[in-house]
Design an enzyme around this catalytic site. Structure first.
Site, PDB file in Angstrom:
ATOM      1  N   LYS A  96      32.624  33.982  31.544  1.00 46.99           N
ATOM      2  CA  LYS A  96      32.362  34.868  32.326  1.00 46.99           C
ATOM      3  C   LYS A  96      30.879  35.319  32.188  1.00 46.99           C
ATOM      4  CE  LYS A  96      34.255  39.140  34.563  1.00 46.99           C
ATOM      5  NZ  LYS A  96      35.463  40.089  34.511  1.00 46.99           N
ATOM      6  N   SER A 170      37.582  40.670  39.021  1.00 49.15           N
ATOM      7  CA  SER A 170      36.124  40.198  39.174  1.00 49.15           C
ATOM      8  C   SER A 170      35.900  39.032  38.442  1.00 49.15           C
ATOM      9  CB  SER A 170      35.380  41.244  38.100  1.00 49.15           C
ATOM     10  OG  SER A 170      35.907  41.653  36.898  1.00 49.15           O
ATOM     11  N   SER A 194      41.341  41.732  36.376  1.00 49.37           N
ATOM     12  CA  SER A 194      40.415  41.057  36.737  1.00 49.37           C
ATOM     13  C   SER A 194      40.588  39.592  36.219  1.00 49.37           C
ATOM     14  CB  SER A 194      39.028  41.479  36.268  1.00 49.37           C
ATOM     15  OG  SER A 194      38.616  42.490  36.882  1.00 49.37           O
TER      16      SER A 194
END
Length: 501
Positions: A96, A170, A194
């Protein structure tokens, strides 16, 4: 380099910001004090410059063009190879965009942060040492402030099953990239769901580990009390292997206070589920905005687990429905304090990153208008609550977390695992024409089941359990603290018997 000395006018401003005044006969004393003490800061600054000069050199890769960017899941493509052997040898991993990879820009999916780390996050070092190859930085919601997948400065992350829909957030890129054929394993982050939300919407396995089990060092977070990072993959066994590599003590991470942190998180294999007690959490179904086919698909999956030998029963905890106020009470002021503390905050013992603090603080100061609406609202709300009520509600919500945690712990005395839908609905349609209010609320309307376990720290796993209308449905399993590998073993047994792709 010399630290800039404040002007006399600025000193008066500083005093006013701290609710006192400087008398005219005190001005010379304050000027002298600032000059004397800032000489010591000059020495700190010299040391910082020397430390920054030791940054490793790496090929930072490139931003892929649209035609080679599957579902807009990738921010950068690159190749950083680890050891020649190990449990992750030959495995392609993407991380990420809030995880430090030395020499590679980190932007947190935003046009606010401009930062190139000089050190790898602890989990990156562990994966490279275990033979992994880092092949990508993956897309995420802007500053991680949405669960939908549509706020990144690089554009929305599309759902691999229907590109008119969103991947979730996210960590949307962490989920979508797994269906590209270019990545075997990814790492996501989870403060309210997320990892699990995009895992559910994209049909992959995503684990929010037990709080503190996986070190968060070198990762930009929200609040030290509920930051989590964890692995994602198409198969539970790959998540289990990765967890065994990245879990464990790290002296740099203040989140790892628990003396019971296990030294061994070896992956488990279950040939059957006989003797396992699974509790279907009644309050986890029929949440606001729920879709009936999601609830039905998850209940069918529970029946499938029963055919593997598990004892499945309904179980109730009304406190699950009361978690929302606790989540918001902690989240708004906690995240605001971190942002206003330049992405680090204060008062914790661990490894700080001076360059990241400077990049984060200056980015917010200079480009704050580029923050997503969700972040702006949260900062306004957190500042308002702190200034108006002086942290009273943050303190109250933090204390209530113990009661919430205790409620789930009591349930987990009578069953081994809790089961519920990961999200109340399937993947959202992408709607670029939403009003600001609609955009914000649509980014938070799927966290009813996921966010409570960020507050309590229990391990929570999303595993795909079926398809409905061509879209994946995720089943969430929640276990006792440090039962992460047991959850993954259950998911592996389920996937081996009821392969949903």
């Amino acid at each position: 380099m010399t630290i800039q000395r404040p002007s006399l006018e600025r000193m008066h401003e500083l005093a006013g910001e701290n609710h006192f005044a400087i008398r005219s006969d005190e001005e010379k004393s304050y000027v002298a004090l600032f000059d004397r003490i800032l000489e010591l800061y000059d020495l700190l600054d010299d040391g910082l410059a020397a430390a920054e000069a030791n940054a490793p050199q790496r090929d930072a890769g490139y931003r892929p063009s649209a035609d080679e960017n599957f579902c807009n899941a990738f921010v950068r493509k690159l190749s950083i190879k680890g050891a020649s052997h190990g449990p992750l040898a030959g495995r392609r991993i993407a991380i990420k965009d809030n995880i430090s990879l030395a020499g590679v820009p980190m932007t947190c999916g935003s046009a606010v942060i401009s930062f190139t780390p000089t050190d790898d996050a602890t989990i990156v070092t562990r994966m490279l040492d275990a033979g992994a190859e880092i092949v990508g930085i993956v897309n995420m919601d802007n500053l991680a402030f949405s669960g939908a997948g549509d706020t990144s400065a690089y554009g929305p992350t599309r759902n691999p099953h229907d590109e008119a829909r969103l991947a979730g957030g996210s960590s949307g890129g962490s989920a979508a990239a797994l269906l590209s054929g270019e990545v075997d394993i990814t790492i996501g982050g989870d403060q309210a769901g997320s990892i699990r939300i995009p895992a559910s919407w994209c049909g992959v396995v995503g684990l929010k580990p037990t709080y503190g089990l996986v070190p968060y060092s070198g990762i930009l977070g929200y609040d030290l009390t509920f930051d989590h990072t964890g692995p994602m993959a198409r198969k539970a066994r790959d998540v289990a292997t990765t967890l065994a590599v990245i879990a464990g003590k790290d002296a740099e991470d203040p989140r790892q206070r628990d003396a019971a942190l296990p030294n061994d998180v070896t992956p488990l294999t279950l040939e059957h589920l006989r003797g396992l007690r699974i509790g279907i959490l009644t309050e986890g179904f029929c949440s606001a905005g729920h879709e009936a086919d999601v609830d039905q698909t998850v209940r069918r999956a529970a029946e499938n687990l029963a055919t593997l030998g598990a004892t499945v029963s309904e179980i109730s905890f009304p406190g699950h429905l009361k978690a929302g106020p606790i989540v918001w009470g902690v989240f708004a002021e906690g995240v605001t304090a971190t942002f206003q503390g330049n992405g680090h905050g204060y008062h914790w013992d661990g490894a700080y990153n001076p360059a990241l603090a400077d990049a984060f603080g200056s980015g917010i100061e200079q480009r704050g208008n580029n923050m997503p609406l969700q972040a702006k609202f949260n900062l306004m709300l957190g500042t308002y609550m702190r200034q108006t009520y002086h942290g009273k509600f943050y303190a109250y919500a933090q204390n209530l977390r113990r009661e919430l945690r205790g409620g789930y712990d009591r349930l987990l005395e009578s069953v081994d695992v809790l089961l519920m839908p990961t999200t109340p609905m399937k993947a959202h349609m992408h709607n670029p024409n939403q009003t600001p209010e609609e955009l914000v609320l649509a980014g938070w309307n799927m966290v009813a089941n996921t966010a409570p376990f960020n507050m309590t720290g229990h391990p929570a796993l999303s595993v795909p359990c079926g398809m409905s209308e061509g879209l994946p449905v995720g089943m969430m399993l929640v276990g006792k603290k440090f039962d992460d590998q047991k959850l993954l073993a259950i998911a592996d047994a389920y996937q081996r018997t009821f392969d949903n792709g």
